[in-house]
Write a protein that holds these residues in place. Structure first.
Motif: not given
Length: 192
Positions: A113-133
């Motif tokens: 949701a950043s207006e500056q265009g910065t990315a959210e990062t997550e490490s070591g995520v076990r699958l499956p994964w889903k997110k709505t923003v």
């Protein structure tokens, strides 16, 4: 004076006889200050009459201070109120759903949701994964996935407003995939 008798009469003193200053405190002149004559008032320049201007000074200072304080609050409100009118309008957004399926562990980054265009990062995520923003219009939603050293296979997908837009697959040791979409810029507001 041995045999003479004097009658007691009213004693009056004059300034000329005693040499006293008529304005000096403590000299009564021809009338007693507390008994009639001028109604018990002290001559000008003595008593309460001389103290009154000094007793009003703290009150005047307090009133002036109060007025300055009120003026300061008014000016603060006027200056601060001007900033609120200039506040930028809220940028419209669109719901974006990122989804990663498969087996294994991935590192991922996505546009939030950043207006500056910065990315959210997550490490070591076990699958499956889903997110709505909520992503601001004009920003392109994107998700990047990287498999770990164990490899495997993973698939990313992007949906905008519930509609599937793109998907990609990554496989093998440190395999990578990127999924993106395009959000139109917000329509300009009509000038009024």
């Amino acid at each position: 004076m041995s045999g003479e008798t004097r009658e007691a009469g009213p004693v009056t003193s004059t300034v000329g006889d005693t040499g006293a200053d008529p304005d000096a405190p403590g000299t009564a002149g021809t009338a007693d200050a507390g008994s009639g004559g001028d109604g018990g008032r002290l001559p000008a320049g003595t008593g309460d009459g001389a103290r009154r201007p000094h007793s009003d000074r703290p009150a005047l200072i307090a009133i002036a201070g109060f007025l300055v304080l009120c003026l300061g609050f008014v000016l603060f409100g006027v200056m601060r109120g001007g900033d609120e009118d200039k506040a930028e309008p809220e940028v419209p957004t669109a719901p974006v759903t990122y989804e990663v399926t498969g087996e294994g562990t991935v590192d991922l980054s996505y546009q939030g949701a950043s207006e500056q265009g910065t990315a959210e990062t997550e490490s070591g995520v076990r699958l499956p994964w889903k997110k709505t923003v909520e992503v601001p219009l004009g920003q392109d939603p994107v998700i990047r996935i990287t498999l770990d050293e164990q490899g495997g296979q993973a698939r990313c997908a992007v949906a905008v407003r519930g509609r599937h837009v793109q998907s990609a697959t990554a496989g093998g040791e440190f395999g990578r995939a990127t999924c993106s979409a395009s959000l139109p810029a917000p329509a300009p507001e009509p000038s009024g």
